[in-house]
Design a protein around this motif. Structure first.
Motif, short mmCIF file in Angstrom:
data_model
loop_
_atom_site.label_atom_id
_atom_site.label_comp_id
_atom_site.label_asym_id
_atom_site.label_seq_id
_atom_site.Cartn_x
_atom_site.Cartn_y
_atom_site.Cartn_z
N PHE A 274 0.72 -1.23 0.01
CA PHE A 274 0.05 0.01 -0.11
C PHE A 274 1.03 1.45 -0.03
CE2 PHE A 274 -1.76 3.32 2.56
CZ PHE A 274 -3.02 3.64 1.95
N SER A 275 1.99 1.44 0.91
CA SER A 275 2.67 2.46 1.02
C SER A 275 3.51 2.97 -0.36
CB SER A 275 3.74 2.30 2.34
OG SER A 275 4.55 1.32 2.03
N ASP A 276 3.70 1.53 -1.21
CA ASP A 276 4.61 2.00 -2.27
C ASP A 276 3.54 2.38 -3.52
OD1 ASP A 276 7.10 0.89 -1.42
OD2 ASP A 276 6.73 -1.17 -2.25
N HIS A 277 2.32 2.09 -3.45
CA HIS A 277 1.49 2.58 -4.42
C HIS A 277 1.04 4.00 -4.27
CE1 HIS A 277 -1.36 2.46 -7.45
NE2 HIS A 277 -2.45 2.45 -6.83
N LEU A 278 0.74 4.31 -2.80
CA LEU A 278 0.45 5.51 -2.28
C LEU A 278 1.54 6.39 -2.48
CD1 LEU A 278 -1.26 7.68 -0.95
CD2 LEU A 278 -0.32 6.96 1.36
N SER A 279 2.82 6.22 -2.48
CA SER A 279 4.05 6.87 -2.87
C SER A 279 4.08 7.23 -4.30
CB SER A 279 5.42 6.28 -2.56
OG SER A 279 5.25 6.06 -1.20
N GLY B 149 13.43 3.47 -3.65
CA GLY B 149 13.48 1.90 -3.43
C GLY B 149 12.13 1.27 -3.91
N ILE B 150 11.45 1.73 -4.70
CA ILE B 150 10.27 1.26 -4.90
C ILE B 150 10.36 0.72 -6.42
CG2 ILE B 150 7.80 1.60 -5.54
CD1 ILE B 150 7.95 3.75 -3.34
N ASP B 151 9.91 -0.54 -6.83
CA ASP B 151 9.91 -1.15 -8.15
C ASP B 151 9.09 -0.29 -9.13
OD1 ASP B 151 11.51 -3.29 -7.10
OD2 ASP B 151 9.98 -4.56 -6.78
#
Length: 171
Positions: free
Chosen positions: A115-120, A156-158
């Motif tokens: 969730f935090s990666d998508h929100l970012s 650091g997010i794919d």
């Protein structure tokens, strides 16, 4: 605000509705994503600029989307640019970014990502819109998506587009 941002920037956060993490976690995520977007994309604003984030639910975003875009459905993120730039400097009111919790949660689950990666990603996407980046045609979309991928890599997010066509169809 993070020292990575080359100008003084105030981030306002309003959590109006929806299922969101605690505010201190949200604040940290927003600051990191905004700082990375500003630094990696070379975004420029007058000192003391302000950006507002409104975190809410699908119904509130659906109403905004219907009013401003004539699309009667929720979407993940809406950006409302503030003051017009003076040359290449934006601000002092950069604008508002509104994000819908249920849509973000559902999309993260469907994509199999945190969730935090998508929100970012959505914060970065919204930030770029405030600085006149868009995805209305394939050339603009490729530029915007390449910036998003570079910014997210710094966090650091794919690559969010790795398993999808390059030019995303944002509603």
């Amino acid at each position: 605000m993070s020292s990575e941002v080359p100008f003084d920037l105030e981030i306002d956060l309003a959590v109006e509705a929806g299922d969101w993490p605690p505010q201190d976690q949200l604040t940290g995520l927003l600051e990191r994503a905004v700082s990375a977007a500003v630094a990696e994309a070379g975004l420029k604003a007058v000192p003391g600029s302000e950006i507002s984030f409104v975190l809410t639910d699908d119904e509130a975003v659906r109403q905004l989307n219907k009013r401003w875009r004539e699309k009667d459905k929720p979407t993940n993120v809406l950006s409302f640019p503030g003051s017009d730039p003076e040359g290449d400097l934006y601000g002092p009111l950069l604008g508002d970014i509104v994000i819908a919790s249920q849509t973000v949660i559902r999309e993260a689950e469907e994509l199999g990502i945190e969730f935090s990666d998508h929100l970012s990603h959505l914060v970065v996407h919204g930030m770029l819109h405030l600085f006149d980046y868009d995805h209305q045609d394939s050339e603009e979309a490729e530029l915007m998506e390449s910036l998003e991928k570079a910014i997210l890599a710094k966090l650091g997010i794919d690559d969010p587009y790795a398993d999808r066509p390059l030019v995303a169809d944002y509603d």
